[in-house]
Design a protein around this motif. Structure first.
Motif, mmCIF file in Angstrom:
data_model
loop_
_atom_site.group_PDB
_atom_site.id
_atom_site.type_symbol
_atom_site.label_atom_id
_atom_site.label_comp_id
_atom_site.label_asym_id
_atom_site.label_seq_id
_atom_site.Cartn_x
_atom_site.Cartn_y
_atom_site.Cartn_z
ATOM 1 N N ASP A 10 0.514 -1.273 0.000
ATOM 2 C CA ASP A 10 -0.261 -0.098 -0.149
ATOM 3 C C ASP A 10 0.919 1.241 0.095
ATOM 4 O OD1 ASP A 10 1.161 -0.124 2.401
ATOM 5 O OD2 ASP A 10 -0.904 0.123 3.523
ATOM 6 N N ALA A 11 2.160 1.198 -0.167
ATOM 7 C CA ALA A 11 3.099 2.480 -0.309
ATOM 8 C C ALA A 11 2.543 3.344 -1.228
ATOM 9 C CB ALA A 11 4.366 1.996 -0.607
ATOM 10 N N LYS A 12 2.415 4.277 -1.084
ATOM 11 C CA LYS A 12 1.902 5.547 -2.039
ATOM 12 C C LYS A 12 2.854 5.877 -3.038
ATOM 13 C CE LYS A 12 1.639 8.523 1.321
ATOM 14 N NZ LYS A 12 0.956 9.780 2.176
ATOM 15 N N THR A 13 2.309 6.283 -4.035
ATOM 16 C CA THR A 13 3.186 6.631 -5.167
ATOM 17 C C THR A 13 3.436 8.248 -5.045
ATOM 18 O OG1 THR A 13 2.429 5.183 -6.732
ATOM 19 C CG2 THR A 13 3.353 7.284 -7.628
ATOM 20 N N ASP A 48 5.210 10.234 -9.897
ATOM 21 C CA ASP A 48 4.542 9.798 -11.061
ATOM 22 C C ASP A 48 5.028 10.268 -12.278
ATOM 23 O OD1 ASP A 48 3.155 8.437 -12.933
ATOM 24 O OD2 ASP A 48 1.114 8.542 -12.209
ATOM 25 N N THR A 90 7.554 5.228 -12.088
ATOM 26 C CA THR A 90 6.847 5.794 -10.561
ATOM 27 C C THR A 90 7.841 5.662 -9.547
ATOM 28 O OG1 THR A 90 5.741 3.741 -10.061
ATOM 29 C CG2 THR A 90 4.546 5.402 -11.414
ATOM 30 N N ARG A 138 8.081 5.133 -5.234
ATOM 31 C CA ARG A 138 7.069 5.152 -4.171
ATOM 32 C C ARG A 138 7.583 5.544 -2.902
ATOM 33 N NH1 ARG A 138 6.433 -1.497 -5.986
ATOM 34 N NH2 ARG A 138 5.405 -0.970 -7.773
ATOM 35 N N GLU A 139 6.783 5.970 -2.036
ATOM 36 C CA GLU A 139 7.218 6.165 -0.488
ATOM 37 C C GLU A 139 8.125 5.122 0.189
ATOM 38 O OE1 GLU A 139 4.875 8.638 3.006
ATOM 39 O OE2 GLU A 139 4.441 6.479 2.916
ATOM 40 N N GLU A 153 10.769 3.972 -0.848
ATOM 41 C CA GLU A 153 11.669 3.215 -1.846
ATOM 42 C C GLU A 153 12.982 3.865 -2.397
ATOM 43 O OE1 GLU A 153 10.444 1.059 -5.988
ATOM 44 O OE2 GLU A 153 9.719 3.085 -5.724
ATOM 45 N N HIS A 213 3.132 13.491 -5.407
ATOM 46 C CA HIS A 213 2.213 13.395 -4.331
ATOM 47 C C HIS A 213 0.636 13.587 -4.810
ATOM 48 C CE1 HIS A 213 5.319 13.235 -1.389
ATOM 49 N NE2 HIS A 213 5.706 14.253 -1.565
ATOM 50 N N SER A 238 11.744 9.195 0.013
ATOM 51 C CA SER A 238 12.123 8.297 -1.247
ATOM 52 C C SER A 238 13.027 8.613 -2.219
ATOM 53 C CB SER A 238 10.800 8.610 -2.111
ATOM 54 O OG SER A 238 9.647 8.099 -1.522
#
Length: 506
Positions: free
Chosen positions: A255-258, A261, A277, A279-280, A282, A315, A450
């Motif tokens: 469920d890690a947010k992007t 993008d 992309t 991710r948070e 990463e 975000h 990130s």
């Protein structure tokens, strides 16, 4: 052993710092001798003493059995000592001939410049090295590797019998480095002794005969290459065994947010369209050969390079990112490939560098800064990233490479950026400092930062990245993750491409 150089009991101090303590090295004619140690171990100071740039407090330099005293660099050159610095000393607007003979031009009997003689001599030097250099174009038009060979040619034109090579492969491709090693072996056969400084330990085993290790300004030991291994050398350099340079990779949350993008990025009108992309939490690797488009893509994203078209969300919100200032306002910071020329003001203090992008944060009145708050914040961030220095007022130019990198990172943390682009984050950094940088990167991602990491070192890409974008000729060939991230797979995509495979594509 036909010894050409002895450094005996070399000691050197600077105010508050014992840089070298009773160092001794012995090098044979035609030997390639590695000088290893962490940043700050004393390697550069020792070489500057050998070149006459610094004077030792005590000790002797002996060449061919005779004690020599070098009051300046010209004395060392006259004795047959040449150095190829890590950062080139060439004048970019002059051609190779003019650079080689600058300040010591050949003269005709009428005392005019003998350009024909200088050109012949330069051509002979490059023929000896087995490299093709256009003698008519300015240095800035040559590749980095060609500039490196011009530096070596310049040293050889001085009849150097002892050649110091300081991080000569730092900016070379593997093929270019192999060519340099072939030249070094050729010079070895001609009796030239070489002192080779490198943080790439595999190169030491490829080209060197013996190794001397320094640590904290002291002599640790000397060994034959054939009688040691990487683990032993690392232990000698850092004083402890490093089981693994790379911290363990955490499992990425589904469920890690992007946070970034890049749905469409086309740098030139006829160029490829890329997408990826981030991710948070990463670390996303940008891998590929030099010139494959890794750095160009990152710079285009943050607005530092012009693009034909791009569509980016940060975000979840559309972001224009027309220039790096836009990127900074969107919470994106970059640690550039060249920290000294692009990432830092080296004549400024640590505090000034960390505060540089965010001075408004410390403004107490319209035109004044609250230096007490600035100092407190700087001290906290220095401790957080592990900057090692006498004080926050220490000039950045005096820091080791690893600590300079930490200062750049500290600046972005001070600005509350949450997306960081690290371009070659460990270039020119010793093995101990690399492990610290890797640990810091993982600590940051654990806090929700990130990172995009651009690296030419495959072990670094494999050991650090959660996913990897592999570039070839400006195109993202594949985006690898999990067990797909291995050296063979990365190199397959980077060198030949492999479209149609099952890997994720952007």
């Amino acid at each position: 052993m036909d010894t050409i150089l002895r450094l005996k009991h070399i000691t050197k101090s600077f105010p508050g710092v014992k840089a070298l303590q009773d160092i001794h090295i012995q090098i044979a004619r035609g030997e390639i001798h590695a000088l290893l140690g962490e940043n700050g171990a004393g390697k550069s100071t020792l070489m500057k003493i050998l070149c006459g740039i610094y004077q030792p407090d005590s000790g002797e330099i002996e060449i061919d059995g005779q004690t020599r005293q070098f009051d300046n660099y010209h004395d060392a050159v006259a004795a047959g000592v040449g150095i190829v610095f890590q950062e080139f000393s060439l004048i970019p607007y002059l051609n190779a001939v003019d650079n080689i003979f600058l300040g010591r031009e050949r003269r005709t009997v009428w005392r005019t410049r003998d350009r024909a003689a200088m050109r012949r001599e330069a051509a002979d030097i490059f023929a000896r090295l087995g490299v093709g250099i256009d003698l008519d174009v300015p240095i800035r038009a040559l590749s980095v590797a060609q500039q490196q060979f011009v530096e070596i040619g310049k040293a050889l034109s001085l009849n150097a019998r002892i050649l110091i090579l300081d991080e000569p492969t730092a900016t070379l491709t593997p093929a270019e480095a192999d060519h340099l090693f072939a030249i070094m072996r050729q010079l070895k056969q001609q009796g030239v002794a070489m002192i080779f400084i490198s943080h790439h330990l595999e190169e030491i085993f490829d080209v060197c005969d013996r190794i001397t290790v320094l640590r904290d300004g002291q002599y640790v030991g000397m060994t034959d290459v054939a009688k040691t291994d990487v683990e032993r050398l690392v232990e000698m350099m850092v004083g402890r065994r490093i089981e693994s340079s790379f911290p363990p990779k955490p499992a990425l949350r589904d469920d890690a947010k992007t946070v970034l993008d890049v749905s469409s990025l086309q740098i030139t009108k006829d160029g490829p369209v890329n997408a990826f992309t981030l991710r948070e939490g990463e670390i996303l690797g940008f891998a590929g050969l030099v010139g494959s488009g890794r750095t160009e893509t990152a710079l285009a994203v943050i607005g530092a390079e012009p693009v034909h078209a791009k569509e980016i969300r940060v975000h979840g919100a559309m972001a224009k990112l027309s220039d790096p200032a836009d990127a900074l306002r969107s919470g994106i910071g970059i640690l550039p490939e060249s920290r000294k020329t692009e990432g830092l003001v080296t004549s400024f203090s640590i505090r000034d560098n960390i505060s540089l992008n965010n001075l408004g944060k410390y403004r107490s009145l319209r035109w004044f800064l609250n230096h007490r708050i600035e100092a407190r914040t700087t001290a906290e961030i220095m401790k957080r990233v592990g900057v090692k220095a006498p004080s926050m007022n220490t000039e950045v130019a005096t820091l080791s490479g690893g600590n300079q990198q930490k200062v750049v990172i500290a600046r972005w943390l001070n600005h509350h950026t949450r997306i960081l682009v690290f371009d070659e984050p460990t270039r020119g950094i010793d093995v101990g400092a690399k492990a610290e940088i890797y640990g810091l990167m993982r600590e940051l991602t654990a806090r929700g930062y990130s990172i995009i990491m651009i690296s030419s070192e495959l072990p670094e890409i494999v050991g650090m990245c959660d996913r990897v974008c592999v570039f070839r000729q400006g195109r993202i060939e594949a985006i690898l993750s999990g067990d797909e991230i291995d050296s063979n797979t990365v190199m397959t995509y980077a060198t030949a491409g492999a479209r149609g495979a099952t890997h994720e594509h952007a």
